[in-house]
Design an enzyme around this catalytic site. Structure first.
Site, mmCIF file in Angstrom:
data_model
loop_
_atom_site.group_PDB
_atom_site.id
_atom_site.type_symbol
_atom_site.label_atom_id
_atom_site.label_comp_id
_atom_site.label_asym_id
_atom_site.label_seq_id
_atom_site.Cartn_x
_atom_site.Cartn_y
_atom_site.Cartn_z
ATOM 1 N N CYS A 10 35.363 51.902 -146.397
ATOM 2 C CA CYS A 10 35.153 53.045 -145.494
ATOM 3 C C CYS A 10 34.859 54.310 -146.282
ATOM 4 O O CYS A 10 35.326 55.406 -145.915
ATOM 5 C CB CYS A 10 36.350 53.263 -144.574
ATOM 6 S SG CYS A 10 36.749 51.834 -143.583
ATOM 7 N N HIS B 41 37.157 59.320 -147.078
ATOM 8 C CA HIS B 41 37.155 58.147 -146.204
ATOM 9 C C HIS B 41 36.351 58.534 -144.959
ATOM 10 O O HIS B 41 36.332 59.697 -144.566
ATOM 11 C CB HIS B 41 38.615 57.850 -145.840
ATOM 12 C CG HIS B 41 38.840 56.609 -145.044
ATOM 13 N ND1 HIS B 41 38.630 56.560 -143.684
ATOM 14 C CD2 HIS B 41 39.276 55.376 -145.398
ATOM 15 C CE1 HIS B 41 38.922 55.340 -143.248
ATOM 16 N NE2 HIS B 41 39.314 54.602 -144.271
ATOM 17 N N GLN C 294 46.615 58.488 -148.462
ATOM 18 C CA GLN C 294 46.923 57.749 -149.698
ATOM 19 C C GLN C 294 47.860 58.506 -150.633
ATOM 20 O O GLN C 294 48.184 57.999 -151.708
ATOM 21 C CB GLN C 294 45.622 57.390 -150.448
ATOM 22 C CG GLN C 294 44.669 56.510 -149.665
ATOM 23 C CD GLN C 294 45.191 55.085 -149.426
ATOM 24 O OE1 GLN C 294 46.250 54.692 -149.917
ATOM 25 N NE2 GLN C 294 44.452 54.308 -148.659
ATOM 26 N N ASP D 30 43.504 65.150 -146.087
ATOM 27 C CA ASP D 30 43.795 63.770 -145.724
ATOM 28 C C ASP D 30 44.837 63.250 -146.715
ATOM 29 O O ASP D 30 44.549 63.072 -147.905
ATOM 30 C CB ASP D 30 42.483 62.967 -145.806
ATOM 31 C CG ASP D 30 42.677 61.483 -145.523
ATOM 32 O OD1 ASP D 30 43.837 61.026 -145.489
ATOM 33 O OD2 ASP D 30 41.656 60.795 -145.354
ATOM 34 N N LYS E 83 50.992 53.199 -143.732
ATOM 35 C CA LYS E 83 50.764 53.126 -145.178
ATOM 36 C C LYS E 83 52.018 53.530 -145.957
ATOM 37 O O LYS E 83 52.091 53.357 -147.163
ATOM 38 C CB LYS E 83 49.580 54.015 -145.583
ATOM 39 C CG LYS E 83 48.230 53.472 -145.084
ATOM 40 C CD LYS E 83 47.087 54.279 -145.651
ATOM 41 C CE LYS E 83 45.817 54.191 -144.844
ATOM 42 N NZ LYS E 83 45.064 52.956 -145.057
HETATM 43 N N1 7TS Z 1 41.993 58.330 -145.097
HETATM 44 C C1 7TS Z 1 42.155 57.585 -146.192
HETATM 45 C C2 7TS Z 1 42.059 58.235 -147.543
HETATM 46 C C3 7TS Z 1 42.388 56.231 -146.063
HETATM 47 O O1 7TS Z 1 42.545 55.483 -147.158
HETATM 48 C C4 7TS Z 1 42.481 55.656 -144.768
HETATM 49 C C5 7TS Z 1 42.661 54.183 -144.567
HETATM 50 C C6 7TS Z 1 42.334 56.485 -143.662
HETATM 51 C C7 7TS Z 1 42.077 57.814 -143.861
HETATM 52 C C8 7TS Z 1 42.438 55.966 -142.277
HETATM 53 O O2 7TS Z 1 43.750 55.605 -142.005
HETATM 54 P P1 7TS Z 1 44.121 54.966 -140.597
HETATM 55 O O3 7TS Z 1 45.578 54.690 -140.697
HETATM 56 O O4 7TS Z 1 43.793 55.978 -139.557
HETATM 57 O O5 7TS Z 1 43.311 53.736 -140.456
HETATM 58 N N2 7TS Z 1 42.219 53.406 -145.605
HETATM 59 C C9 7TS Z 1 42.109 52.064 -145.644
HETATM 60 C C10 7TS Z 1 41.743 51.414 -146.806
HETATM 61 O O6 7TS Z 1 41.490 51.975 -147.842
HETATM 62 N N3 7TS Z 1 41.723 50.099 -146.553
HETATM 63 O O7 7TS Z 1 42.056 49.897 -145.283
HETATM 64 C C11 7TS Z 1 42.303 51.120 -144.701
#
Ligand code: 7TS
Length: 405
Positions: free
Chosen positions: A360, A117, A197, A194, A220
């Site tokens: 992303c 990501h 997910q 990371d 999440k």
């Molecule tokens: N890493 C992964 C693998 C992600 O899927 C996401 C967010 C992030 C980092 C960033 O997370 P945040 O909470 O800091 O925003 N992914 C997504 C997505 O797949 N659709 O919307 C956000």
């Protein structure tokens, strides 16, 4: 409805016809999480870690209790290894700015997988630019697996850091992080995982995986927005410089300099999100009551049902492995001739919430030769009926867009 998990979620209860399958973007929150945040503000609200009066001590207890809960959840050695942040993105930036900038130099390599990501790529681009280190991409097969040659070449004596996602937010595959971490450690590199997910969907044990850093977001995993976690091995966190500076992260300050607090406070400058931590604690307890065994079984059934349905549509191509077993709840796909934004609008007209775009992860999509994709992402509270509605609606897209089938 076949299951009654939905009754735990006020938003889902209030929107009976909503098919929410954008869970990889953010999950819905159960009542207990909403109540935990409310309880904090109604009964425990004061600035934690500052006052000595009972209310502030209660706020501190709640906040530090949440840290203990997170520590147990990911099996960290001590609660000092848990830093609260805003989200995965901030946790990864903290690691890059603090550890990356102070440890990497010209000639060093940062190994990143092609499926990261942007949150686990852009911070390393900046570290590379500022230190003279270079990025080296570990390219996967179209099904998301890594060949031993790619790993051997990509993780070598120059590698000082490996940035790897546990689960791809596009391919839905689970990476062999334990093996990758072992290779990285043999090369003398640290591992930044990371877990955005993975942590909500499967047991993650930082000691077993032997990662040096782990980042994830509360929202999440059904916790509040605005609370995230950075786990770091204590010996690494201790020798890292602070990321943000100011209140609450010092032990003393003179006109010219400051002595920083011990970890984790050194990395938690300013007033913390204690209500968010309380909500995250409630979300973790909810997951633990359900158990990952149940969660994984449900999500696997839903994913398999969706992929079997999509496989019958010749103009639909699912990204990643064709085998549902190699997907968490994530199923990204393209429909021949139809832009994903149009796909998601047709689905939205049927009450189905999915994500469309580059997710992303632009380098991955470019590598796979697709510009955009539509993504369904399931959570245990989804039902087989919802999956069928999604497949049926997807099957109607081309006809409704005027393709005649
Ligand atoms: N890493 C992964 C693998 C992600 O899927 C996401 C967010 C992030 C980092 C960033 O997370 P945040 O909470 O800091 O925003 N992914 C997504 C997505 O797949 N659709 O919307 C956000």
């Amino acid at each position: 409805m076949e299951n009654d998990y939905r009754k735990d979620f006020p938003l889902l209860k209030a929107n009976k016809d909503l098919v929410y399958i954008d869970n990889a973007a953010t999950a819905q929150r159960p009542e207990c999480v909403i109540q935990a945040e409310k309880k904090f503000y109604e009964e425990e609200n004061a600035n934690p870690l500052r006052g000595f009066y009972p209310l502030s001590l209660a706020a501190t207890d709640r906040y530090q209790g949440a840290r203990e809960t997170v520590k147990d959840f990911i099996h960290a050695k001590t609660a000092d290894e848990i830093v609260f942040t805003r989200n995965t993105t901030e946790s990864l930036n903290l690691t890059a700015y603090s550890y990356g900038l102070s440890h990497l130099k010209e000639g060093d390599e940062i190994a990143v997988t092609i499926m990261e990501h942007h949150s686990n790529l852009l911070p390393w681009q900046i570290v590379a630019r500022q230190t003279g280190a270079s990025l080296r991409f570990l390219e996967c097969e179209p099904d998301g697996t890594f060949s031993p040659e790619v790993l051997k070449q990509g993780i070598n004596e120059h590698t000082k850091l490996l940035a790897v996602t546990h689960v791809s937010n596009v391919l839905g595959c689970v990476n062999p992080v334990k093996e990758m971490a072992s290779l990285a450690h043999q090369a003398g590199a640290v591992v930044v995982m990371d877990g955005a997910q993975s942590v909500p969907h499967m047991p993650v044990d930082v000691q077993d995986l032997d990662v040096d850093f782990l980042a994830f977001s509360g929202h999440k995993l059904m916790g509040p927005m605005g609370i995230g976690v950075l786990y770091g091995k204590k010996e690494l966190l201790q020798e890292m410089p602070p990321f943000l500076t100011g209140g609450e992260m010092i032990s003393s300050v003179s006109r010219e300099s400051a002595v920083f607090a011990q970890v984790p406070q050194k990395f938690e400058a300013g007033t913390v999100n204690a209500a968010g931590a309380a909500g995250l604690q409630a979300a973790i307890s909810y997951i633990q009551r359900l158990g990952f065994e149940t969660i994984m079984k449900k999500e696997q059934e839903l994913t398999a049902r969706a992929m079997e349905g999509l496989a019958k549509l010749p103009y639909v191509k699912v990204l990643g492995s064709p085998d549902p077993k190699n997907h968490t709840g994530i199923v990204a796909f393209v429909i021949e001739g139809v832009h994903p934004h149009d796909v998601s609008e047709v689905l939205a007209a049927d009450g189905i919430a999915v994500r469309a775009g580059h997710h992303c992860a632009q380098p991955l999509l470019e590598y796979l030769g697709v510009r955009n994709a539509t993504r369904a992402s399931f959570m245990f509270y989804n039902t087989p009926e919802e999956v069928d509605q999604f497949v049926e609606s997807t099957a109607s897209v081309r006809r409704r867009m005027g393709y005649g089938e």
